[in-house]
Design a protein around this motif. Structure first.
Motif, short mmCIF file in Angstrom:
data_model
loop_
_atom_site.label_atom_id
_atom_site.label_comp_id
_atom_site.label_asym_id
_atom_site.label_seq_id
_atom_site.Cartn_x
_atom_site.Cartn_y
_atom_site.Cartn_z
N LYS A 293 -5.44 43.11 72.04
CA LYS A 293 -5.43 42.79 70.61
C LYS A 293 -4.25 43.44 69.87
O LYS A 293 -4.08 43.24 68.68
N GLU A 294 -3.47 44.25 70.60
CA GLU A 294 -2.43 45.04 69.94
C GLU A 294 -1.05 44.40 70.10
O GLU A 294 -0.72 43.83 71.14
N ARG A 295 -0.23 44.54 69.06
CA ARG A 295 1.08 43.90 69.03
C ARG A 295 2.20 44.93 69.23
O ARG A 295 2.16 46.03 68.68
N PHE A 296 3.22 44.49 69.97
CA PHE A 296 4.39 45.31 70.25
C PHE A 296 5.64 44.55 69.78
O PHE A 296 5.77 43.35 70.00
N PHE A 297 6.54 45.28 69.11
CA PHE A 297 7.69 44.67 68.46
C PHE A 297 8.99 45.11 69.12
O PHE A 297 9.18 46.30 69.43
N SER A 298 9.91 44.16 69.30
CA SER A 298 11.23 44.43 69.88
C SER A 298 12.29 43.71 69.06
O SER A 298 12.12 42.53 68.72
N ASN A 299 13.35 44.39 68.75
CA ASN A 299 14.44 43.81 67.95
C ASN A 299 15.78 44.09 68.62
O ASN A 299 16.07 45.23 68.97
N PHE A 300 16.59 43.06 68.78
CA PHE A 300 17.88 43.21 69.43
C PHE A 300 18.96 42.52 68.62
O PHE A 300 18.72 41.51 67.96
N ARG A 301 20.17 43.09 68.70
CA ARG A 301 21.31 42.48 68.02
C ARG A 301 22.56 42.70 68.85
O ARG A 301 22.77 43.79 69.39
N ILE A 302 23.39 41.69 68.94
CA ILE A 302 24.66 41.83 69.66
C ILE A 302 25.76 41.15 68.85
O ILE A 302 25.54 40.11 68.21
N LEU A 303 26.93 41.74 68.87
CA LEU A 303 28.07 41.19 68.13
C LEU A 303 28.62 40.00 68.90
O LEU A 303 29.05 40.12 70.05
N GLN A 304 28.65 38.84 68.26
CA GLN A 304 29.18 37.63 68.90
C GLN A 304 30.61 37.35 68.49
O GLN A 304 31.45 37.02 69.31
N GLU A 305 30.89 37.45 67.19
CA GLU A 305 32.23 37.19 66.69
C GLU A 305 32.65 38.38 65.83
O GLU A 305 32.03 38.65 64.80
N PRO A 306 33.70 39.12 66.23
CA PRO A 306 34.06 40.33 65.48
C PRO A 306 34.55 40.07 64.06
O PRO A 306 34.37 40.90 63.18
N GLY A 307 35.18 38.92 63.83
CA GLY A 307 35.66 38.65 62.47
C GLY A 307 36.54 39.77 61.96
O GLY A 307 37.48 40.20 62.63
N TYR A 308 36.22 40.28 60.77
CA TYR A 308 37.04 41.31 60.14
C TYR A 308 37.02 42.63 60.90
O TYR A 308 37.91 43.47 60.71
N LEU A 309 36.03 42.83 61.77
CA LEU A 309 35.90 44.11 62.47
C LEU A 309 37.10 44.39 63.38
O LEU A 309 37.41 45.56 63.66
N LYS A 310 37.77 43.35 63.84
CA LYS A 310 38.92 43.61 64.71
C LYS A 310 40.07 44.23 63.92
O LYS A 310 40.96 44.85 64.50
N VAL A 311 40.05 44.06 62.60
CA VAL A 311 41.05 44.70 61.74
C VAL A 311 40.55 46.06 61.26
O VAL A 311 41.25 47.07 61.38
N ALA A 312 39.33 46.07 60.74
CA ALA A 312 38.79 47.29 60.13
C ALA A 312 38.41 48.33 61.17
O ALA A 312 38.37 49.53 60.87
N GLY A 313 38.13 47.89 62.40
CA GLY A 313 37.67 48.82 63.44
C GLY A 313 36.26 48.50 63.84
O GLY A 313 35.39 48.29 62.98
#
Length: 682
Positions: A451-471
């Motif tokens: 009856k109990e729930r377990f939560f998982s959250n994941f994130r991965i960078l797909q397109e760097p966009g401005y991050l390739k400039v800013a770091g």
């Protein structure tokens, strides 16, 4: 035809004006001159407010009988150390062949005040007076500023707010420093075993001291609370595993149980073990995927730097103080590398956005920026920047954000300290606004064991966009199972994305993760600057800060100096390696004195309201007479209250409590004879 006189705030700035105006004559004593132009300079302030004893000798001796000190007419005098330059400037202002004066001091309240005081003392009359307002010291900007200079009278409200700011700091400093020193200085001295103590009080300084002391008290009084979370290790096959964290949401047998610390942790380990025992009754031990959510998330480039944001990041990453950051960025400005640094705005003006390609193009020679510059100029984003959130005339008061001018790159070699690194930070932040958002792929799962729930959250960078400039951000795996796992392996994310509702996932094990609550963080020099900017609220979220409107505590031009003064007075200690701020014993004792006598001085919202009032004067919303009535009423009321109060005994008890946190070492307090500088903050 008469000559035009140009008055800058510093010799180096005057030199740039002389170059732009083609004043190529030999430099004379304190000025430069050609056939039609004269260029001179102040050296910061040339004139200051007079000390009380200039009004009457009786004020030289500190006495409660002479308080409050509120003169009907304020007196000013030339600062002795710069008397020669004042006489030079004054003489030029009154020269008969000078018929037009161009005020070229820094474009802001303090720069306005510097010139107005000189003009007042010199007794200038019958001259055309123009105000030059520029955002950088490039030749193009200087000449444009001269061509578009407005009549000085259009800045009279700004000048009024500058005079009021000085009067406010002067009156509060003199009256409250003398008042509290006379009333409670001996209480501190007797306790510390020193000769006497001057209690230096300031409208902004005392408020900032209060913020640091209160935070220290929160940390001392903090009681850690342990908690225990249950994590299920779920298998995808092929050696791939992922964690899921138990949460007592609606439907759980533990929903709103008093045994929980929040919904994802138990107060006692035995209850976490009991949950595991119950879950392990389900054999084979497996989870059923109840819900899977997949979505793309975009993150826009941050807004441009204002001074507070830049000081915060330099404190955080370079471990340098706000004062040092301001000195370096001021040097970059004076060498034409960046625009005016003492700004609160984080956006550009519409006018600047139309010419922004010039700033971009000028950065092409930089090793770390050349490739990005080519990409930006090859695209269309820079042409449409005026329609984005990075351009907003309504969010600009005196100056737009700090950006590179695209000029003066050869001067980078002569910039000392962290100058090149700070310039690179400004360049990268600037270029990043012409890039698309960073795009993340997110996968959120909810699985059920019984009856109990377990939560998982994941994130991965797909397109760097401005991050390739800013770091690229330094993302780390979330080992606590709370929130997002930011460096999820792409193969794992693909496997998770392939799951469907109802999928059966073997559970390899259930474990307990022990944690504990954390005390509030101490301010560091950068986060304190942000807290001052936001009227006492340390808002760490960059997007949320951009939405905060209104004046903060102090101004972009003064905040670093306030922190520097608190450290110099030994009210605060600054760890130079970490930039962390902590109160000293003396600082805490002074906080106690103010807290029992003039508590409102410690109120960030009230302190910010004074600054807001000065803004209203500058805007013409309220008159300087209205403001002065409010100010003098405040000083008289609190002076009377302190006179009537007596908290010596209560303070002794407070000092006893504080002393347990400090070693019993004493240092001489500042001598009263040296207190003049402490009581006058102009």
């Amino acid at each position: 035809m008469g000559k035009s006189l140009y008055i800058a705030e510093k010799p180096s700035v005057a030199q740039e004006f002389a170059k732009a105006l083609r004043v190529n004559s030999v430099r004379k004593d304190g000025y430069l001159e050609s056939e039609d132009s004269v260029v001179t300079w102040c050296v910061g302030h040339l004139v200051t407010m007079s000390y009380p004893e200039v009004y009457d000798e009786k004020y030289k001796r500190w006495s409660l009988a002479t308080l409050p000190f509120i003169p009907e007419k304020f007196l000013y005098e030339v600062i002795p150390s710069v008397k020669k330059q004042f006489q030079i400037v004054s003489g030029l202002l009154k020269r008969k062949d000078v018929d037009a004066i161009y005020v070229c001091t820094d474009s802001g309240r303090e720069g306005e005040y510097i010139y107005r005081l000189v003009e007042q003392m010199a007794g200038v009359k019958g001259k055309v007076r123009k105000r030059v307002w520029i955002d950088s010291q490039t030749e193009e900007e200087i000449l444009h500023g001269i061509q578009t200079a407005k009549d000085l009278s259009e800045y009279d409200n700004l000048a009024s707010s500058a005079y009021l700011r000085a009067k406010e700091d002067y009156l509060m400093g003199i009256n409250f420093s003398r008042l509290l020193s006379l009333k409670y200085g001996n209480a501190i001295s007797n306790y510390l075993g020193t000769r006497y103590t001057v209690i230096s009080v300031g409208r902004v300084m005392t408020c900032v001291l209060g913020m640091v002391v209160r935070r220290e008290w929160e940390i001392r009084n903090f009681v850690k609370t342990p908690f225990y979370r249950v994590v299920a290790t779920q298998s995808l096959g092929d050696g791939k595993e992922f964690p899921g964290e138990f949460r007592a949401v609606q439907g759980s047998d533990w929903y709103q149980s008093p045994k929980l610390y929040k919904e994802n942790g138990f107060k006692e380990e035995k209850d976490a073990k009991e949950l595991i025992r119950i879950l392990e009754k389900n054999q084979p031990l497996q989870a059923v995927l109840e819900r899977i959510e997949k979505k793309r998330e975009t993150k826009n480039p941050p807004l441009l730097y204002n001074l507070a944001e830049l000081q915060n990041e330099c404190s955080r990453y370079l471990k340098i103080s706000p004062d040092e950051t301001l000195k370096i960025v001021q040097e970059l400005y004076e060498k034409k590398l960046v625009t005016y640094p003492r700004t609160d705005a984080r956006v550009l003006s519409t006018a600047v956005s139309k010419e922004i390609y010039k700033n971009i193009r000028g950065l092409a020679a930089l090793d770390y920026a050349g490739g990005f510059v080519q990409e930006v100029l090859a695209g269309e984003a820079y042409k449409k920047i005026a329609s984005t959130r990075y351009v907003n005339d309504k969010q600009i008061t005196d100056h737009y954000a700090i950006i590179p001018t695209g000029q003066g790159l050869s001067a980078l070699r002569s910039v000392g300290g962290h100058g090149a690194k700070i310039y690179e930070m400004i360049v990268r932040r600037f270029l990043s606004i012409f890039y698309p958002p960073a795009v993340y792929q997110k996968v959120n799962l909810v699985s059920m064991i019984g009856k109990e729930r377990f939560f998982s959250n994941f994130r991965i960078l797909q397109e760097p966009g401005y991050l390739k400039v800013a770091g690229m951000p330094k993302e780390k795996k979330n080992t606590e199972g709370d929130g997002e796992n930011l460096d999820a392996d792409p193969a794992l994310l693909n496997a998770l994305s392939a799951l469907k509702k109802g999928s059966i996932l073997p559970v390899k094990g259930l474990s307990i993760k022990e944690g504990e609550t954390s005390p509030p963080k101490r301010y560091n020099s950068g986060s304190m600057i942000l807290a001052m900017e936001n009227a006492g609220s340390l808002i760490e979220d960059e997007e949320l800060r951009s939405q905060i409107k209104g004046s903060g505590i102090g101004t972009s031009a003064t905040r670093a100096e306030i922190l520097k003064k608190l450290v110099a007075n030994k009210y605060l200690a600054l760890n130079k390696k970490t930039q962390v701020l902590t109160p000293t014993q003396l600082g805490e004792m002074i906080f106690c004195v103010v807290n029992v006598s003039i508590r409102s001085l410690l109120n960030p919202e009230l302190t910010a309201s004074w600054e807001k009032g000065l803004t209203y004067v500058a805007e013409g919303t309220i008159s300087q007479e209205e403001y002065m009535v409010k100010l003098t009423t405040f000083i008289r009321r609190h002076t009377d209250q302190v006179m009537a109060g007596n908290y010596q005994t209560a303070l002794k008890g407070m000092f006893d409590q504080l002393s347990t946190y400090y070693q019993k070492t004493t240092k001489p307090a500042p001598r009263r004879a040296a207190a003049k500088k402490e009581e006058q903050t102009v």
